[in-house]
Design a protein around this motif. Structure first.
Motif, PDB file in Angstrom:
ATOM      1  N   ALA A   1       0.850  -1.195   0.000  1.00  7.34           N
ATOM      2  CA  ALA A   1       0.000   0.000   0.000  1.00  7.34           C
ATOM      3  C   ALA A   1       0.886   1.245   0.000  1.00  7.34           C
ATOM      4  O   ALA A   1       1.889   1.317   0.700  1.00  7.34           O
ATOM      5  N   GLU A   2       0.490   2.213  -0.814  1.00  6.73           N
ATOM      6  CA  GLU A   2       1.311   3.412  -1.020  1.00  6.73           C
ATOM      7  C   GLU A   2       0.674   4.625  -0.357  1.00  6.73           C
ATOM      8  O   GLU A   2      -0.487   4.946  -0.613  1.00  6.73           O
ATOM      9  N   LEU A   3       1.432   5.301   0.494  1.00  3.44           N
ATOM     10  CA  LEU A   3       0.999   6.531   1.139  1.00  3.44           C
ATOM     11  C   LEU A   3       1.481   7.708   0.303  1.00  3.44           C
ATOM     12  O   LEU A   3       2.658   7.801  -0.029  1.00  3.44           O
ATOM     13  N   VAL A   4       0.561   8.610  -0.051  1.00  2.00           N
ATOM     14  CA  VAL A   4       0.902   9.801  -0.823  1.00  2.00           C
ATOM     15  C   VAL A   4       0.547  11.023   0.019  1.00  2.00           C
ATOM     16  O   VAL A   4      -0.598  11.180   0.443  1.00  2.00           O
TER      17      VAL A   4
ATOM     18  N   MET B   1      -3.998   1.309  -2.929  1.00  2.04           N
ATOM     19  CA  MET B   1      -3.798  -0.118  -2.705  1.00  2.04           C
ATOM     20  C   MET B   1      -4.057  -0.838  -4.031  1.00  2.04           C
ATOM     21  O   MET B   1      -4.978  -0.496  -4.757  1.00  2.04           O
ATOM     22  N   ARG B   2      -3.249  -1.827  -4.317  1.00  7.18           N
ATOM     23  CA  ARG B   2      -3.359  -2.524  -5.600  1.00  7.18           C
ATOM     24  C   ARG B   2      -3.305  -4.028  -5.380  1.00  7.18           C
ATOM     25  O   ARG B   2      -2.458  -4.528  -4.646  1.00  7.18           O
ATOM     26  N   ARG B   3      -4.180  -4.726  -6.069  1.00  2.00           N
ATOM     27  CA  ARG B   3      -4.136  -6.188  -6.046  1.00  2.00           C
ATOM     28  C   ARG B   3      -3.061  -6.648  -7.023  1.00  2.00           C
ATOM     29  O   ARG B   3      -2.929  -6.092  -8.111  1.00  2.00           O
ATOM     30  N   ARG B   4      -2.322  -7.613  -6.648  1.00  2.00           N
ATOM     31  CA  ARG B   4      -1.281  -8.163  -7.522  1.00  2.00           C
ATOM     32  C   ARG B   4      -1.885  -9.174  -8.467  1.00  2.00           C
ATOM     33  O   ARG B   4      -2.784  -9.937  -8.073  1.00  2.00           O
ATOM     34  N   ALA B   5      -1.420  -9.186  -9.702  1.00  2.00           N
ATOM     35  CA  ALA B   5      -1.913 -10.154 -10.687  1.00  2.00           C
ATOM     36  C   ALA B   5      -1.559 -11.562 -10.234  1.00  2.00           C
ATOM     37  O   ALA B   5      -0.459 -11.818  -9.742  1.00  2.00           O
TER      38      ALA B   5
END
Length: 179
Positions: A159-162, A174-178
């Motif tokens: 998860a990336e904090l900006v 937040m991104r789901r991985r393939a």
């Protein structure tokens, strides 16, 4: 959220409707565009279904329009992201403002984040007011960005904090991985 909290939010929103200078979370057209542009960094929204829940006016960025993304703007059930409806699935779920309402249930933002994660097949993006910058009011409150990030990383370790795009809030992507 209890009935009194929802009533306070309704009253707060009702007083601010129709005045772009007073909409919830509204600082300026530029700040709203910046918020949305950061949220759209969650992934490639072209040819995707994206649900954008917002209590403020969220403007799709020109880059999103050029990409041809299908963006659905939905007025949430006061304080609950639309993705909390059972079996609701979209590629991306974006939330701006809905997690910044004061609530006696301290777990509310965490529950909503989990529900957005479960509803987004590719990932959610959301912004919240930062507790270390935003002075809480009777309706709005900030969140501890480190606690929200730590929780988000239990769902998505990457998860990336900006921070820094708008002075009083932060964004998590937040991104789901393939598979």
């Amino acid at each position: 959220m209890d009935l009194f909290e929802k009533a306070a939010i309704l009253q707060y929103r009702h007083r601010r409707i129709g005045d772009p200078g007073r909409c919830v979370g509204w600082c300026s057209t530029d700040s709203q565009r910046l918020r949305f542009d950061v949220l759209c960094r969650v992934g490639d929204t072209s040819d995707s279904q994206t649900l954008a829940t917002s209590v403020s006016t969220m403007c799709p960025s020109s880059s999103t329009k050029r990409a041809g993304a299908m963006v659905i703007f939905h007025a949430p059930d006061l304080c609950r992201p639309a993705c909390c409806t059972p079996f609701f699935q979209m590629d991306y779920v974006l939330a701006s403002g809905v997690l910044s309402y004061r609530c006696r249930n301290a777990l509310y933002p965490y529950k909503a984040i989990r529900q957005m994660w479960e509803a987004a097949t590719r990932g959610p993006g959301f912004n919240l007011l930062a507790a270390n910058v935003f002075e809480a009011s009777h309706v709005l409150c900030g969140q501890n960005q480190h606690a929200i990030l730590a929780f988000s990383r239990t769902l998505d370790p990457a998860a990336e904090l900006v921070t820094g795009s708008v002075t009083d809030d932060f964004t998590l992507l937040m991104r789901r991985r393939a598979a």
